[in-house]
Design a protein around this motif. Sequence first.
Motif, PDB file in Angstrom:
ATOM      1  N   MET A 218       0.851  -1.197   0.000  1.00  0.00           N
ATOM      2  CA  MET A 218       0.000   0.000   0.000  1.00  0.00           C
ATOM      3  C   MET A 218       0.884   1.244   0.000  1.00  0.00           C
ATOM      4  N   SER A 219       0.561   2.228  -0.845  1.00  0.00           N
ATOM      5  CA  SER A 219       1.366   3.440  -0.923  1.00  0.00           C
ATOM      6  C   SER A 219       1.201   4.273   0.341  1.00  0.00           C
ATOM      7  N   SER A 220       2.211   5.133   0.592  1.00  0.00           N
ATOM      8  CA  SER A 220       2.138   6.012   1.761  1.00  0.00           C
ATOM      9  C   SER A 220       0.955   6.967   1.660  1.00  0.00           C
ATOM     10  N   ALA A 221       0.692   7.473   0.434  1.00  0.00           N
ATOM     11  CA  ALA A 221      -0.423   8.406   0.261  1.00  0.00           C
ATOM     12  C   ALA A 221      -1.747   7.739   0.602  1.00  0.00           C
TER      13      ALA A 221
ATOM     14  N   ALA B 129       9.360   8.878   2.826  1.00  0.00           N
ATOM     15  CA  ALA B 129       8.812   9.315   1.542  1.00  0.00           C
ATOM     16  C   ALA B 129       8.805  10.824   1.415  1.00  0.00           C
ATOM     17  N   LEU B 130       8.634  11.525   2.534  1.00  0.00           N
ATOM     18  CA  LEU B 130       8.592  12.984   2.517  1.00  0.00           C
ATOM     19  C   LEU B 130       9.975  13.631   2.571  1.00  0.00           C
ATOM     20  N   SER B 131      10.983  12.887   2.953  1.00  0.00           N
ATOM     21  CA  SER B 131      12.299  13.464   3.246  1.00  0.00           C
ATOM     22  C   SER B 131      12.879  14.313   2.114  1.00  0.00           C
ATOM     23  N   PRO B 132      12.676  13.987   0.817  1.00  0.00           N
ATOM     24  CA  PRO B 132      13.246  14.855  -0.232  1.00  0.00           C
ATOM     25  C   PRO B 132      12.672  16.266  -0.239  1.00  0.00           C
ATOM     26  N   LEU B 133      11.500  16.477   0.377  1.00  0.00           N
ATOM     27  CA  LEU B 133      10.870  17.785   0.364  1.00  0.00           C
ATOM     28  C   LEU B 133      11.408  18.725   1.434  1.00  0.00           C
TER      29      LEU B 133
ATOM     30  N   ASP C  13       2.386  10.835  -5.375  1.00  0.00           N
ATOM     31  CA  ASP C  13       3.774  11.272  -5.233  1.00  0.00           C
ATOM     32  C   ASP C  13       3.907  12.191  -4.009  1.00  0.00           C
ATOM     33  N   PRO C  14       5.123  12.681  -3.687  1.00  0.00           N
ATOM     34  CA  PRO C  14       5.293  13.424  -2.431  1.00  0.00           C
ATOM     35  C   PRO C  14       4.361  14.619  -2.249  1.00  0.00           C
ATOM     36  N   LEU C  15       4.002  15.344  -3.312  1.00  0.00           N
ATOM     37  CA  LEU C  15       3.109  16.492  -3.146  1.00  0.00           C
ATOM     38  C   LEU C  15       1.696  16.047  -2.783  1.00  0.00           C
ATOM     39  N   GLU C  16       1.245  14.948  -3.363  1.00  0.00           N
ATOM     40  CA  GLU C  16      -0.078  14.433  -3.017  1.00  0.00           C
ATOM     41  C   GLU C  16      -0.073  13.762  -1.649  1.00  0.00           C
ATOM     42  N   LEU C  17       1.016  13.114  -1.303  1.00  0.00           N
ATOM     43  CA  LEU C  17       1.156  12.548   0.037  1.00  0.00           C
ATOM     44  C   LEU C  17       1.093  13.651   1.085  1.00  0.00           C
ATOM     45  N   LEU C  18       1.805  14.727   0.832  1.00  0.00           N
ATOM     46  CA  LEU C  18       1.836  15.822   1.793  1.00  0.00           C
ATOM     47  C   LEU C  18       0.473  16.502   1.893  1.00  0.00           C
ATOM     48  N   TYR C  19      -0.239  16.605   0.768  1.00  0.00           N
ATOM     49  CA  TYR C  19      -1.591  17.161   0.819  1.00  0.00           C
ATOM     50  C   TYR C  19      -2.505  16.297   1.695  1.00  0.00           C
ATOM     51  N   ALA C  20      -2.438  14.984   1.526  1.00  0.00           N
ATOM     52  CA  ALA C  20      -3.249  14.090   2.352  1.00  0.00           C
ATOM     53  C   ALA C  20      -2.911  14.269   3.835  1.00  0.00           C
ATOM     54  N   LEU C  21      -1.623  14.428   4.124  1.00  0.00           N
ATOM     55  CA  LEU C  21      -1.219  14.619   5.514  1.00  0.00           C
ATOM     56  C   LEU C  21      -1.707  15.962   6.050  1.00  0.00           C
ATOM     57  N   SER C  22      -1.756  16.977   5.191  1.00  0.00           N
ATOM     58  CA  SER C  22      -2.263  18.275   5.634  1.00  0.00           C
ATOM     59  C   SER C  22      -3.746  18.200   5.975  1.00  0.00           C
ATOM     60  N   ARG C  23      -4.477  17.337   5.309  1.00  0.00           N
ATOM     61  CA  ARG C  23      -5.883  17.131   5.656  1.00  0.00           C
ATOM     62  C   ARG C  23      -6.019  16.523   7.052  1.00  0.00           C
ATOM     63  N   VAL C  24      -5.153  15.579   7.365  1.00  0.00           N
ATOM     64  CA  VAL C  24      -5.165  15.007   8.710  1.00  0.00           C
ATOM     65  C   VAL C  24      -4.883  16.103   9.732  1.00  0.00           C
TER      66      VAL C  24
ATOM     67  N   LYS D 246      -5.883  13.991  -5.783  1.00  0.00           N
ATOM     68  CA  LYS D 246      -4.807  14.361  -6.703  1.00  0.00           C
ATOM     69  C   LYS D 246      -4.378  15.808  -6.508  1.00  0.00           C
ATOM     70  N   THR D 247      -4.826  16.429  -5.460  1.00  0.00           N
ATOM     71  CA  THR D 247      -4.464  17.813  -5.151  1.00  0.00           C
ATOM     72  C   THR D 247      -3.025  17.873  -4.646  1.00  0.00           C
TER      73      THR D 247
END
Length: 284
Positions: A1-4, A41-45, A60-71, A212-213
């Motif tokens: 399962m992907s991190s996102a 997964a976020l470390s390159p950012l 990808d990292p931008l979508e992963l980070l967006y999902a985390l911002s929702r949390v 996909k945001t």
Amino acid sequence: MSSALCVRRLFHAVEEYQGVDAFLAVVDPWLDEHADAVREALSPLAVFGGWTRATYEFGDPLELLYALSRVSDALIYKFQPQLPPGSETPWAHDIHEPERWPHVTRAQYLAAFSRLGMTPIGEAMFEPFFHEVVHVTQHQRPQAPVEITGTVWPGLMFGQMLFNRTGVTVRAGAQHLVAGIADRSPLHEVFMRRYRETLDGSLGWGHNSQWKTDFRRDYLTDTAFHFNVDQEPDPDQDLLGQPKRLTAAEQSDLVRHRCLTRPLQDPHASHRTSQIGRLTIPRT
């Protein structure tokens, strides 16, 4: 399962939780299983210029980070004041029924994101890179500078990258921030706030497409504040992607604060968009 996908499932678990301690029941077990992988997964950012999107991949990292911002938005929601009486209910509130979201403590919130590599924003004079205005008390002197009078929720950095601004109450002269505008106008590139309308790229999309945001990236380096680094400027348009109608100062304020701060010189100028332009401001 992907991190996102893992983070997306965490958001829904928080959204659906009806118990008395969401941190212990939902967030902490999720961190035990997924924190290391998400942090990696976020470390390159974490470093300005450390990652760019060469080719698109879902989650990808931008979508992963967006999902985390929702949390994050879900966990800080109950820290915030409610909508002022008579306000129109924001569309996002109708969709997600956020008043059902659980309450966590400040310590729990910071503990959760520290395990993902985040660090709290320290005490500082008001700076829109670090601070989101929740309430403005109007100073009687129009030229009075912005002064922080209280903290509503803590802000977080991920290395040089801003993750979440600190929510603050302020006192300010009308030359800088106008009460009822700086604390009530729609907040751009933010998923949800309890006390005001927000606009981001997920609104209006379906169950899967909304994820996909991209997360908006702002960076702090030794020499400059770098706002919205993934948005390319267009010389024929203003910083909002609209035909140039806002003044340069209005465009700059909107990029830095993510909202209007004072009445527009042209009341017909459009500012309602989910994409705001790129801006770099030297540190002094």
